[in-house]
Scaffold this active site. Structure first.
Site, PDB file in Angstrom:
ATOM      1  N   ALA A  32       0.810  -1.218   0.000  1.00  0.00           N
ATOM      2  CA  ALA A  32       0.000   0.000   0.000  1.00  0.00           C
ATOM      3  C   ALA A  32       0.841   1.265   0.000  1.00  0.00           C
ATOM      4  O   ALA A  32       0.363   2.325  -0.396  1.00  0.00           O
ATOM      5  CB  ALA A  32      -0.935  -0.009   1.209  1.00  0.00           C
ATOM      6  N   SER A  57       4.509   1.173  -0.940  1.00  0.00           N
ATOM      7  CA  SER A  57       5.651   1.096  -1.846  1.00  0.00           C
ATOM      8  C   SER A  57       5.606  -0.217  -2.615  1.00  0.00           C
ATOM      9  O   SER A  57       4.882  -1.152  -2.257  1.00  0.00           O
ATOM     10  CB  SER A  57       6.978   1.202  -1.078  1.00  0.00           C
ATOM     11  OG  SER A  57       7.167   0.070  -0.249  1.00  0.00           O
ATOM     12  N   ASP A  93      -0.346 -10.374  -0.685  1.00  0.00           N
ATOM     13  CA  ASP A  93       0.974 -10.240  -0.079  1.00  0.00           C
ATOM     14  C   ASP A  93       1.087 -10.968   1.254  1.00  0.00           C
ATOM     15  O   ASP A  93       2.154 -11.490   1.591  1.00  0.00           O
ATOM     16  CB  ASP A  93       1.392  -8.772   0.041  1.00  0.00           C
ATOM     17  CG  ASP A  93       0.361  -7.882   0.720  1.00  0.00           C
ATOM     18  OD1 ASP A  93      -0.613  -8.403   1.299  1.00  0.00           O
ATOM     19  OD2 ASP A  93       0.538  -6.647   0.660  1.00  0.00           O
TER      20      ASP A  93
END
Length: 491
Positions: free
Chosen positions: A11, A13, A235
């Site tokens: 969110a 990088s 992720d």
């Protein structure tokens, strides 16, 4: 030597990380890093998805310039957000960010149509107002009617690269639309949203190869020849895969980044009433597993503090300021919705302390200390819940991700938990992404071996618990504070 490229976008990088297996160890090299963040327009929050795809292309061009002619490639991003495509394969509108306020009352509205208990029984997914289910419930129905395909964000990026559509299963499960029994989209929930099964591409399991990058992209840009492999595109799913082996310890994981995700891997979901009451989720994992976990607000709190301070402090400097501040002076119910997307995080923390009868933090060090103390206490509370729900005793908490860098928070967590904490690797998400690519490419045999290799490839730091004066009273105080916040009362 076989090269593997992990495209890992969070969110705040994103980066492209090259991985190789050399002499039995995984070696990493960052090829390209870029910033990410949603922007606000006309009162709504959106991601710049074209910018993100452009950065992927830039990173691949840099890899080619560094001599990488061939590689495998996998993409992971955050969860729950989606892209609507028309019959021509074009986006119907911009991509909403999950922190958009349009879903503030969506859970209550949907509960008038179907009970939360029924939804949880079907999906096993925790009630969070930004889940895809609630986003779609409040989405413009005319736009939904024009939708030919709905893709999750990483699957859309795969589509831009390869021209092939699908929704990877670990991320699709976060939509709160997949039925645990049928292992497909739930027809009743789709009907409530005014959507049809055929608008959702088929589910894809991690490890499936999509093929090559589209020829027109290869002609337009200087890119390596890539075998595009679907990894665990959520992720957190990749971070869990990248968690090192534990050598017989009874461990839980804590994926620590913008969000803190605390849980264990299970072979079967736990979607009973007690799990629902505690708001634990059963996200699908790779290789036939389930991620039974709790979402905790995480380092978003300190990220916002840093942003509001003009980024003049590094995260390490904020931790140093917190370390010099009085411990457990001020506490907040850090998982409360009020901290999801406040207008001003520092002021919201101060306002919460005032409302709940806590000393108001004034300095940046006090604010940072309030955040870290509160996070550590939340980890204790939820770890105890996790043990009760699973019937498993846990003697080690494995912190992976960016939060493993924060020595203060890691030691605080060990102290408050009164059990050992391991920290690292910080690159667990990229490692889980790479692990699936390596297994799919027969470089590694299975995830068990991959985790052994990860354990041996990276330095893991262990934190032994140190005594905390009056810990019992602090825990009781924090518990009462959270009950007050949940009841919606103030002092």
């Amino acid at each position: 030597m076989t090269y593997h490229m992990a495209i890992d976008i969070g969110a705040s990088s994103g980066r492209l990380v090259l991985g190789t297996l050399q002499d039995g160890n995984i070696k990493l090299r960052e090829i390209h890093r870029f910033a990410n963040g949603f922007h606000e327009r006309d009162g709504s929050c959106f991601w710049d998805i074209d910018y993100l795809f452009g950065e992927i292309i830039t990173g691949l061009e840099q890899a080619k310039a560094q001599g990488i002619e061939q590689c495998t490639l996998g993409i992971d991003t955050w969860a729950v957000d989606y892209v609507l495509l028309d019959h021509s394969g074009h986006r119907i509108q911009e991509v909403y960010a999950y922190r958009d306020r349009r879903t503030e009352h969506a859970m209550e509205l949907l509960a008038e149509e179907i009970s939360p208990a029924t939804v949880y029984g079907k999906t096993g997914i925790q009630q969070l107002n930004f889940n895809t289910l609630y986003q779609l419930f409040v989405h413009d129905r005319e736009e939904l009617s024009r939708t030919d395909s709905l893709l999750m964000v990483p699957d859309y990026l795969y589509y831009l690269l390869t021209g092939k559509k699908g929704n990877e299963a670990t991320n699709a499960s976060t939509m709160q639309l997949l039925n645990l029994d049928t292992r497909n989209y739930d027809t009743e929930l789709l009907e409530l949203l005014g959507l049809r099964q055929e608008q959702f591409p088929g589910l894809i399991e991690p490890g499936v190869e999509l093929g090559s990058i589209r020829p027109e992209l290869m002609e337009q840009y200087h890119l390596p020849e890539c075998r595009v492999i679907v990894v665990a595109t959520h992720d957190t799913a990749s971070a869990v895969l990248g968690t090192p082996a534990t050598k017989g310890r009874h461990a839980a994981y804590l994926s620590s980044g913008t969000w803190s995700l605390l849980g264990v891997e299970l072979e079967q979901p736990l979607n009973h009433a007690q799990a629902m009451a505690a708001n634990y989720t059963n996200e699908w994992g790779a290789y036939g597993t389930f991620r039974f976990l709790k979402n905790i607000m995480g380092l978003w709190l300190i990220q916002e503090v840093r942003r509001l301070e003009g980024n003049r402090y590094s995260f390490a400097e904020l931790a140093e300021l917190a370390a010099s501040a009085e411990p457990f002076r001020s506490l907040i119910p850090c998982n409360h919705d009020r901290f999801l997307h406040p207008e001003h995080m520092i002021e919201e923390i101060q306002r919460a302390c005032e409302q709940y009868g806590e000393p108001v933090p004034e300095s940046i060090g006090q604010v940072a200390r309030c955040i870290f103390d509160s996070l550590a206490l939340s980890y204790r509370s939820y770890l105890e819940e996790l043990e009760q729900l699973t019937g498993q005793s846990i003697d080690l908490l494995q912190i992976v991700g960016g939060g493993a860098h924060n020595e203060l928070l890691c030691q605080l967590t060990a102290n408050v938990l009164e059990r050992e904490v391991s920290a690292g690797p910080t690159e667990s998400t990229a490692l889980g992404n790479l692990a699936v690519q390596m297994i799919s490419s027969d470089v590694l045999p299975d995830i068990k071996e991959a985790r052994e290799v990860i354990l041996n490839s990276f330095d893991i730091k262990y934190y032994k618990p140190e005594p905390v004066q009056d810990l019992g009273r602090i825990v009781e105080r924090w518990s009462k504070l959270n009950k007050t916040a949940e009841a919606g009362t103030i002092k």
